[in-house]
Each structure stands twice: as C-alpha cells, then as structure tokens.
Design a protein around this motif. Structure first.
Motif, PDB file in Angstrom:
ATOM      1  N   SER A  44      32.465  38.468  36.120  1.00 18.70           N
ATOM      2  CA  SER A  44      33.306  39.324  36.883  1.00 18.70           C
ATOM      3  C   SER A  44      33.379  40.787  36.019  1.00 18.70           C
ATOM      4  O   SER A  44      33.410  41.739  36.550  1.00 18.70           O
ATOM      5  CB  SER A  44      34.697  39.071  36.876  1.00 18.70           C
ATOM      6  OG  SER A  44      34.986  38.073  37.829  1.00 18.70           O
ATOM      7  N   LYS A  48      32.519  44.393  37.619  1.00 16.63           N
ATOM      8  CA  LYS A  48      33.597  45.320  37.677  1.00 16.63           C
ATOM      9  C   LYS A  48      33.302  46.689  37.118  1.00 16.63           C
ATOM     10  O   LYS A  48      33.935  47.664  37.230  1.00 16.63           O
ATOM     11  CB  LYS A  48      34.914  44.814  37.484  1.00 16.63           C
ATOM     12  CG  LYS A  48      35.479  43.704  38.225  1.00 16.63           C
ATOM     13  CD  LYS A  48      36.746  43.234  37.722  1.00 16.63           C
ATOM     14  CE  LYS A  48      37.236  42.025  38.642  1.00 16.63           C
ATOM     15  NZ  LYS A  48      38.104  41.247  38.136  1.00 16.63           N
ATOM     16  N   GLN A  85      37.411  38.401  45.093  1.00 16.95           N
ATOM     17  CA  GLN A  85      37.425  36.984  44.760  1.00 16.95           C
ATOM     18  C   GLN A  85      38.961  36.758  45.528  1.00 16.95           C
ATOM     19  O   GLN A  85      39.655  37.743  45.586  1.00 16.95           O
ATOM     20  CB  GLN A  85      37.727  36.785  43.216  1.00 16.95           C
ATOM     21  CG  GLN A  85      37.708  35.275  43.030  1.00 16.95           C
ATOM     22  CD  GLN A  85      37.799  35.171  41.516  1.00 16.95           C
ATOM     23  OE1 GLN A  85      38.306  36.139  40.731  1.00 16.95           O
ATOM     24  NE2 GLN A  85      37.237  34.215  40.813  1.00 16.95           N
ATOM     25  N   ASP A 160      32.396  39.369  44.250  1.00 21.23           N
ATOM     26  CA  ASP A 160      32.932  38.325  43.394  1.00 21.23           C
ATOM     27  C   ASP A 160      33.251  36.941  43.847  1.00 21.23           C
ATOM     28  O   ASP A 160      34.575  36.744  44.403  1.00 21.23           O
ATOM     29  CB  ASP A 160      33.925  39.164  42.764  1.00 21.23           C
ATOM     30  CG  ASP A 160      34.449  38.516  41.238  1.00 21.23           C
ATOM     31  OD1 ASP A 160      34.015  37.519  40.757  1.00 21.23           O
ATOM     32  OD2 ASP A 160      35.560  39.103  40.681  1.00 21.23           O
TER      33      ASP A 160
HETATM   34  P1  ADP Z   1      38.219  37.097  37.563  1.00 24.45           P
HETATM   35  O1  ADP Z   1      37.007  36.098  37.666  1.00 24.45           O
HETATM   36  O2  ADP Z   1      38.416  38.032  39.062  1.00 24.45           O
HETATM   37  O3  ADP Z   1      38.471  38.262  36.380  1.00 24.45           O
HETATM   38  P2  ADP Z   1      40.617  35.453  36.837  1.00 24.45           P
HETATM   39  O4  ADP Z   1      41.165  34.385  37.614  1.00 24.45           O
HETATM   40  O5  ADP Z   1      39.743  35.106  35.605  1.00 24.45           O
HETATM   41  O6  ADP Z   1      39.595  36.426  37.840  1.00 24.45           O
HETATM   42  O7  ADP Z   1      41.636  36.571  36.203  1.00 24.45           O
HETATM   43  C1  ADP Z   1      42.666  37.103  37.359  1.00 24.45           C
HETATM   44  C2  ADP Z   1      42.884  38.458  36.858  1.00 24.45           C
HETATM   45  O8  ADP Z   1      43.499  38.379  35.451  1.00 24.45           O
HETATM   46  C3  ADP Z   1      41.857  39.490  36.839  1.00 24.45           C
HETATM   47  O9  ADP Z   1      42.237  40.795  37.256  1.00 24.45           O
HETATM   48  C4  ADP Z   1      41.475  39.332  35.051  1.00 24.45           C
HETATM   49  O10 ADP Z   1      41.035  40.887  34.909  1.00 24.45           O
HETATM   50  C5  ADP Z   1      42.695  38.945  34.713  1.00 24.45           C
HETATM   51  N1  ADP Z   1      42.493  38.248  33.256  1.00 24.45           N
HETATM   52  C6  ADP Z   1      41.564  37.418  33.306  1.00 24.45           C
HETATM   53  N2  ADP Z   1      41.537  36.796  32.004  1.00 24.45           N
HETATM   54  C7  ADP Z   1      42.747  37.336  31.434  1.00 24.45           C
HETATM   55  C8  ADP Z   1      43.239  37.186  29.951  1.00 24.45           C
HETATM   56  N3  ADP Z   1      42.659  36.583  29.316  1.00 24.45           N
HETATM   57  N4  ADP Z   1      44.197  38.268  29.842  1.00 24.45           N
HETATM   58  C9  ADP Z   1      44.529  38.972  30.664  1.00 24.45           C
HETATM   59  N5  ADP Z   1      44.142  39.276  31.823  1.00 24.45           N
HETATM   60  C10 ADP Z   1      43.200  38.418  32.460  1.00 24.45           C
END
Ligand code: ADP
Ligand code: ADP
Length: 227
Positions: A44, A48, A85, A160
């Motif tokens: 992702s 992005k 997503q 995504d």
């Molecule tokens: P994606 O695969 O779209 O990044 P996630 O479920 O992993 O979806 O994450 C959802 C949101 O939280 C996204 O905007 C991502 O950038 C943010 N995110 C993911 N992991 C972390 C983290 N460890 N700390 C802070 N924000 C996070």
C-alpha cells in the motif's frame, strides 16, 4: 496510460518503520502490474507514493517521465484513478453523487450523462444512479468505486485490494470487469493484492514484496512455470 518509475524510493514512517526500502522499478505504460505480498510488506505504501497519498522519504517517483512533486500534485492526480481499500464510498451520497463528485468538483455542471456512461462501463444498471451505497451489494459497491475512479478519465489506475471482502464468484466477475476496462481504455493499472491467484489471473507482471523490497518480478507465465 503513462509509464511509472521509482528510483531508489524509501518510505520511513514517523516512529522508524521502513515500509519501502530503496525500491527501483519501471512500469511500462499500458501494462497491468500486480503488487503481491504479505500484510505489512509495503504494498500500500508503494502504491500511495504514486499519487502522493504517502510522501516518499527519499528517491523519486516519475509518471510519464515527469517527477511527481507537491506543486504539480493536483494536475497529476486528475490523471490518476484510485480505488480505495474497503471501497470508501461516501455513505450519505447517492451512487450518482459518488461517481460524479470528481467531475463536479472540476466544474462539470451536468453530471448525469457522465454517470450513465460510467455505470454502463462497469456493467451496472443506469437506475442505480439514485440508490444509496447501503442499498448495494459488496460487488456492486466496488463497481461504483471503480466507476468513480474512472470519472476523471485517468490514464493510470491505482487499486488497493479492490477485492477486499468479496466472495469468490463476485471477485472473479469484478476481476474480469477490471481487466476488460484496462484493455479497452488502454490504462496503466497497478493493483495491490494479497491474493497471488488473483494476481496471476489478471496481471501482465507480478511484483512480490517482502519487508519493503521487491523480491520477485516476473510474468504470470514464468511464475506458474516455476522459473
Ligand atoms: P493499508 O493497507 O491501506 O495501509 P491498513 O489496515 O494497514 O491499510 O492501515 C489502515 C490505515 O492505518 C492506513 O491509512 C495506514 O496508513 C495506517 N497505518 C497502518 N499501519 C500503521 C501503523 N503501524 N501506525 C500508524 N498508522 C498505520
Ligand atoms: P501492506 O500494504 O503490504 O499491508 P503497508 O504499506 O500498509 O503494507 O505497511 C508497511 C509497513 O508500514 C507496516 O509495518 C505498517 O504497519 C507500516 N505503516 C503503514 N502505514 C503507516 C503509517 N501511516 N504510520 C506508521 N506506520 C505505517
């Protein structure tokens, strides 16, 4: 669609996680590329950085040979479709309002002809225009998401996990629709998925990510042959 190139691109999030680690990559215009890998491998984040939803910490991202910079962002984004997503439709807006939001913001007054055309393109009935998102199935909602991404007539499509929580039959149907649109509109498509089978079925090229790096880069044919 345009080519996309990454040159030594790294993303380090505040807190220190290196989500993408010195990736260099060239994606040919008009190709369909799948980014595959385990959760947390950086898919992702890499995606992005193409439309600057995530700002790279180092390196450059180029679209059609032009560096994606903050100042040129709004112009560049108009040429990029993005399928979120978890779909990401605005729940309080009708299908028509969801699909027509981009063109409306860009100053198009009469969105109805565009919306009808876009519903045709994703094989949804035109009378869905007035429905609210919660009156649609998951697959239908995702088709609306694709129509919304196509509304600005992009050359480049970023997706995504477009198949999110869909059942296998709906997945296959949506996959076929996405591939057909890619071919018909001459798009460059970059699709993030954790589903290798889906990637092998749809893409011209499969990139496998692990720990922020690209660890495999091959055609589905080569991967299936175990090369
Ligand atoms: P994606 O695969 O779209 O990044 P996630 O479920 O992993 O979806 O994450 C959802 C949101 O939280 C996204 O905007 C991502 O950038 C943010 N995110 C993911 N992991 C972390 C983290 N460890 N700390 C802070 N924000 C996070
Ligand atoms: P994938 O799409 O392959 O699941 P992501 O690009 O979402 O991977 O995440 C890669 C790594 O970066 C993970 O360790 C994730 O927790 C972290 N990450 C993602 N978004 C953020 C964020 N906004 N802030 C901090 N860490 C993040």
């Amino acid at each position: 669609g345009p080519s996309v190139a990454f040159a030594d691109v790294t993303k380090r999030y505040p807190g220190g996680t290196v989500a993408v680690d010195t990736v260099s990559l060239e994606i040919a215009g008009g190709s369909f590329v799948a980014l595959v890998g385990a959760s947390g491998s950086g898919k992702s984040t890499l995606l992005k950085m193409v439309n600057r939803l995530v700002e790279p910490s180092a390196g450059t991202v180029m679209i059609a040979g032009e560096e994606v910079t903050r100042t040129e962002l709004s112009r560049l984004r108009r040429g990029i479709g993005y399928v979120f997503q978890n779909i990401g439709l605005f729940p309080h807006m009708s299908v028509s309002e969801n699909i027509g939001l981009g063109p409306w913001l860009a100053g198009e007054k009469d969105r109805e002809p565009r919306v009808a055309e876009l519903l045709d393109l994703v094989d949804l009935p035109r009378d869905f225009a007035l429905r609210m998102p919660d009156a649609l199935s998951g697959g239908q909602r995702q088709r609306v998401g694709v129509a919304r991404a196509l509304a600005c007539q992009p050359g480049l499509m970023l997706m995504d996990e477009p198949f999110g929580a869909l059942d296998p039959v709906t997945r296959d149907q949506l996959g076929a629709a996405i591939r057909a649109l890619h071919d018909r509109l001459g798009l460059t498509t970059i699709m993030v998925t954790h589903d290798m089978a889906e990637a092998l079925l749809l893409a011209d090229r499969v990139l496998v990510m692990a720990a922020g790096r690209i660890v495999a880069d091959a055609t589905p044919k080569a991967l299936l042959a175990g090369e």
